[in-house]
Design an enzyme around this catalytic site. Structure first.
Site, PDB file in Angstrom:
ATOM      1  N   LYS A   5      -0.575   4.921   4.573  1.00 20.59           N
ATOM      2  CA  LYS A   5      -1.476   4.004   5.280  1.00 20.59           C
ATOM      3  C   LYS A   5      -1.023   3.826   6.732  1.00 20.59           C
ATOM      4  O   LYS A   5       0.153   3.605   6.997  1.00 20.59           O
ATOM      5  CB  LYS A   5      -1.513   2.642   4.559  1.00 20.59           C
ATOM      6  N   HIS A  40       0.851  -1.199   0.000  1.00 20.45           N
ATOM      7  CA  HIS A  40       0.000   0.000   0.000  1.00 20.45           C
ATOM      8  C   HIS A  40       0.881   1.242   0.000  1.00 20.45           C
ATOM      9  O   HIS A  40       2.067   1.172   0.297  1.00 20.45           O
ATOM     10  CB  HIS A  40      -0.917   0.027   1.228  1.00 20.45           C
TER      11      HIS A  40
END
Ligand code: NAD
Length: 237
Positions: free
Chosen positions: A139, A135
């Site tokens: 995040k 990600h």
């Protein structure tokens, strides 16, 4: 439908676009600077709330919606240790709560394939299962909620697996390699490796649009319902 967006970040902006595209109106937008406006008075003007905020604020937001009698769709990850509490509150209030660790239809198809593959692989202990997720660097939680869901599906189908871990590699543990790189929207891979070959299934989100569309569809699905729902209920997978 008249929609409240709670959390006007990356997903909140995508949800606004997706909701308008699907013919809905946005009546209330709550972010951290006006978080005190999230109350029953302001929620009176909406039919449903869609909540994508932070692990530390999701439970308060969901509770406020349920206590105000407003159906709520939440996509925030990293707060599920309080899941049972939210289910209890929802049932107590006769409300409606929709939760998915991942609103992408493609990921939910991956969930279905992952469960079937885990069942098949039980008969082939020469394969060692592991997972990778990538990600964007912003995040907050790791592993991703989606990676945890994928690992839990494998654990449910595999008597030999008891837990997942970010760092340890035991025979009864699924190792999850969580990487944070650039602006990656979400990549998940499940890998079965043997001495002679490798089997992989994966999903790569090209943008955030898939999550936003799924969340707006979930809001539409909640209309007129009470109870706790997820993607399995909506997609009938
Ligand atoms: N379920 C899914 O399909 C899915 C997909 C992508 C992201 N997510 C999750 O959704 C959440 C949000 O992701 P994002 O990429 O939009 O993050 P983001 O950081 O871009 O947005 C979060 C927003 O919440 C706001 N916020 C903080 N406290 C608040 C409060 N008390 N009330 C209202 N708003 C508040 C922040 O100011 C920010 O604008 C994360 O938990 C992420 O993991 C879920």
């Amino acid at each position: 439908m008249r929609i409240a967006i709670i959390g006007y970040g990356k997903l909140g902006h995508e949800i606004e676009k997706a909701a308008i595209e699907r013919g809905h109106s946005i009546e209330l937008i709550i972010d951290k600077d006006n978080a005190d406006e999230l109350d029953s008075e302001h929620l009176e003007s909406v039919d449903v709330a869609i909540e994508f905020t932070t692990p530390g604020t999701a439970v308060t937001n969901i509770s406020t919606c349920l206590k105000s009698g407003i159906p709520v769709v939440s996509g925030t990850t990293g707060w599920l240790e309080q899941w049972d509490e939210m289910v209890r509150l929802c049932n107590e209030k006769g409300g409606a709560l929709f939760y998915a660790s991942n609103y992408s239809i493609g990921v939910n198809i991956l969930f279905a394939v992952n469960t079937q593959l885990a069942e098949i692989m039980n008969d082939f202990p020469q394969y060692r299962v592991s997972m990778e997720e990538i990600h964007h660097v912003h995040k907050l939680d790791a592993p991703s909620g989606t990676a945890i869901s994928l690992a839990e599906q494998i654990i449910e189908k595999s008597p030999a697996k008891k837990n997942w871990s970010l760092d340890t590699e035991n025979p009864d543990t699924i190792r999850i390699d969580a990487k944070r790189e650039g602006e990656v929207n979400g990549f998940h891979k499940i890998l079965y490796d043997s001495e002679v070959d490798t089997i992989e299934i994966s999903h790569n989100a090209k943008s955030r649009k898939g999550f936003a569309n799924g969340a707006v569809m979930a809001a539409e699905f909640l209309a007129g319902k009470s109870g706790v729902f997820g993607m399995k209920d909506m997609l009938k997978l």
